[in-house]
Design a protein around this motif. Sequence first.
Motif, PDB file in Angstrom:
ATOM      1  N   PHE A  69      25.466  38.138  54.942  1.00  0.00           N
ATOM      2  CA  PHE A  69      24.672  39.400  54.580  1.00  0.00           C
ATOM      3  C   PHE A  69      23.839  38.754  53.767  1.00  0.00           C
ATOM      4  N   ILE A  70      22.358  39.377  54.610  1.00  0.00           N
ATOM      5  CA  ILE A  70      20.834  38.320  54.155  1.00  0.00           C
ATOM      6  C   ILE A  70      20.793  39.216  52.807  1.00  0.00           C
ATOM      7  N   GLY A  71      20.022  39.714  51.538  1.00  0.00           N
ATOM      8  CA  GLY A  71      18.979  40.108  51.176  1.00  0.00           C
ATOM      9  C   GLY A  71      19.463  40.299  49.626  1.00  0.00           C
ATOM     10  N   LYS A  72      18.594  40.819  48.742  1.00  0.00           N
ATOM     11  CA  LYS A  72      19.060  40.765  47.651  1.00  0.00           C
ATOM     12  C   LYS A  72      20.407  41.185  46.882  1.00  0.00           C
ATOM     13  N   ILE A  73      21.282  40.402  45.706  1.00  0.00           N
ATOM     14  CA  ILE A  73      22.514  39.914  45.205  1.00  0.00           C
ATOM     15  C   ILE A  73      22.580  40.232  43.898  1.00  0.00           C
ATOM     16  N   VAL A  74      23.798  40.829  43.357  1.00  0.00           N
ATOM     17  CA  VAL A  74      23.432  41.043  42.216  1.00  0.00           C
ATOM     18  C   VAL A  74      25.524  40.809  41.927  1.00  0.00           C
ATOM     19  N   ASN A  75      25.246  39.893  41.321  1.00  0.00           N
ATOM     20  CA  ASN A  75      27.151  39.495  40.954  1.00  0.00           C
ATOM     21  C   ASN A  75      27.509  39.602  39.510  1.00  0.00           C
ATOM     22  N   SER A  76      27.988  39.778  39.449  1.00  0.00           N
ATOM     23  CA  SER A  76      29.056  39.395  38.610  1.00  0.00           C
ATOM     24  C   SER A  76      29.654  38.592  37.690  1.00  0.00           C
ATOM     25  N   LEU A  77      30.385  37.959  36.623  1.00  0.00           N
ATOM     26  CA  LEU A  77      30.299  36.565  36.284  1.00  0.00           C
ATOM     27  C   LEU A  77      31.152  37.464  34.788  1.00  0.00           C
ATOM     28  N   SER A  78      32.455  36.659  34.616  1.00  0.00           N
ATOM     29  CA  SER A  78      33.510  36.869  33.220  1.00  0.00           C
ATOM     30  C   SER A  78      32.415  36.713  32.656  1.00  0.00           C
ATOM     31  N   GLY A  79      32.740  36.632  31.314  1.00  0.00           N
ATOM     32  CA  GLY A  79      31.941  36.808  30.408  1.00  0.00           C
ATOM     33  C   GLY A  79      30.355  38.074  29.756  1.00  0.00           C
ATOM     34  N   LEU A  80      30.364  38.873  30.420  1.00  0.00           N
ATOM     35  CA  LEU A  80      30.321  39.807  30.726  1.00  0.00           C
ATOM     36  C   LEU A  80      28.633  39.532  31.144  1.00  0.00           C
ATOM     37  N   LYS A  81      28.717  38.742  31.755  1.00  0.00           N
ATOM     38  CA  LYS A  81      27.167  38.032  32.220  1.00  0.00           C
ATOM     39  C   LYS A  81      26.841  38.619  33.700  1.00  0.00           C
ATOM     40  N   VAL A  82      25.387  37.986  34.491  1.00  0.00           N
ATOM     41  CA  VAL A  82      25.684  38.337  35.998  1.00  0.00           C
ATOM     42  C   VAL A  82      24.205  37.395  36.667  1.00  0.00           C
ATOM     43  N   GLU A  83      24.330  37.730  37.389  1.00  0.00           N
ATOM     44  CA  GLU A  83      24.238  36.153  38.266  1.00  0.00           C
ATOM     45  C   GLU A  83      23.180  37.416  39.518  1.00  0.00           C
ATOM     46  N   VAL A  84      22.428  36.931  39.838  1.00  0.00           N
ATOM     47  CA  VAL A  84      21.053  37.121  40.843  1.00  0.00           C
ATOM     48  C   VAL A  84      20.060  36.500  41.528  1.00  0.00           C
ATOM     49  N   PHE A  85      20.445  36.688  43.360  1.00  0.00           N
ATOM     50  CA  PHE A  85      20.113  36.388  44.299  1.00  0.00           C
ATOM     51  C   PHE A  85      18.475  36.953  44.349  1.00  0.00           C
ATOM     52  N   GLU A  86      17.315  36.214  44.360  1.00  0.00           N
ATOM     53  CA  GLU A  86      17.123  37.738  45.257  1.00  0.00           C
ATOM     54  C   GLU A  86      16.475  37.654  47.063  1.00  0.00           C
ATOM     55  N   ARG A  87      16.766  35.830  47.142  1.00  0.00           N
ATOM     56  CA  ARG A  87      17.243  36.299  48.086  1.00  0.00           C
ATOM     57  C   ARG A  87      18.559  35.251  49.020  1.00  0.00           C
ATOM     58  N   GLY A  88      18.764  36.351  49.027  1.00  0.00           N
ATOM     59  CA  GLY A  88      20.413  36.032  48.591  1.00  0.00           C
ATOM     60  C   GLY A  88      20.956  35.286  50.603  1.00  0.00           C
TER      61      GLY A  88
END
Length: 435
Positions: free
Chosen positions: A8-27
């Motif tokens: 899968f190629i594109g914008k990705i928003v991932n969740s992490l424990s501790g209420l943090k998110v991780e963003v991949f602009e060209r993921g």
Amino acid sequence: MTGLDKVFIGKIVNSLSGLKVEVFERGYVTVRGRQIIDIGNLADKCECLDKKFGNVERIQLKNSQILIPGFVDTHIHAPQYPNCGLGYDKTLLDWLDAYTYKLERVYRDSKFSKDVFDKVVKKCLDHGTTTACYYGPLFNSANVILTDSVEKYGQRALIGKVTMTQSPYPDYVEGEEEFMKNITEFVRHVLSRQNDLIQPIITPRFALSLNSSQMRQLGDLAESQNLHIQTHIAENKDEIRMVQETYNKPYARVYDDAKLLTNKTVLAHGIYLTDEDLDLIAERNTGISHCPDSNTCLKSGLCDVKRLLERGIKVGLGSDVSGGPVPSIRQAMKSALDTSVHLSFIKDNYEPLTYDQVFCLATIGGAEVLHMQEKIGNFAVNKEFDALIVDVDVESCQVDDVLDRTPLEILQKFVYCGDDRNVVGIYVAGRKGSF
Ligand code: GUN
Ligand code: FE
């Protein structure tokens, strides 16, 4: 890479424990069969995709789309689906008597059961629920039909035949002699299917539906087979008063004395838990299902989720259909935000939850509550690929966006004003749903 691989190629928003998110602009996320094998950002615009990914199936997301982990509904009553939107002029105990038990009794009818369960499972998937923790009805036959529906549509689920020996309806309870036989048989049935997406969950309705010895027998069964447990706790002030009158001890202690508080237990609501209750719940590493829609519709109260999180208690979101009116965890995210904002009006120095934090509760938070965080909840190497493609440029939908947005803007729009039409792709254990 094998023929089963896809990327899968594109914008990705991932969740992490501790209420943090991780963003991949060209993921990108690469998936082999059921499992995630890699996740990252493409180095630059010119990176040669043929060279990087070889001959694998490529799913290129549009600019208006994001890839996010699938939603986890930690508390939903499948048989109550036909009652969505009804009875909100009442509060919990009257609503149960006037609407809920009356409907749940009808699931002796197999045709009705199949019709409703096919609809509710499909609707949950439409809204993006890749994993659901279901309360089922009382009757084993209907719970088997619910399990059939879940299996047919390929959802990941915990399925709980509800156990209750007390209710106002003599034809909607189990006898002292039969309740253990029924639940033992249902557990055996689910396990015999050997479908590793589906597990049974022990489901004492709540402390007013059974006595302490009956709850203890359920606790013993869960312990002997290492099973999940779910129940309701501290949802409504009248309920709490009756529990106190019946047991004369703190609510969480009632369950703990029956061995029902474990790290695989889901407690729904928990609005009025005392500090003493919370200490015990934290010690047992038990999770709470926050059900803000239901808490509002049944006028139960405002649950302060931050208080739970600050004590290290695991929190996920639940639609609590039909206490809540929609089997949608996106809707639960929006309502969790509303509840938190309303709390900030009445509490000093209270910072309300943010959209990215409730997104974490909806995904990895739910997985932690269901003790499935090793397998699902977010994108991580070796976890199973449960995912959604969300599109905010969907014609005739409330969110119909024409501008180029960042991944977090797309998420934000979806959380605040999206609906099931924005969920344009869903994957459970690597398998694409076509529901
Ligand atoms: N407490 C006991 N049963 C129920 C139920 O069906 N829904 C809710 N919200 N609370 C309950
Ligand atoms: Fe409930």
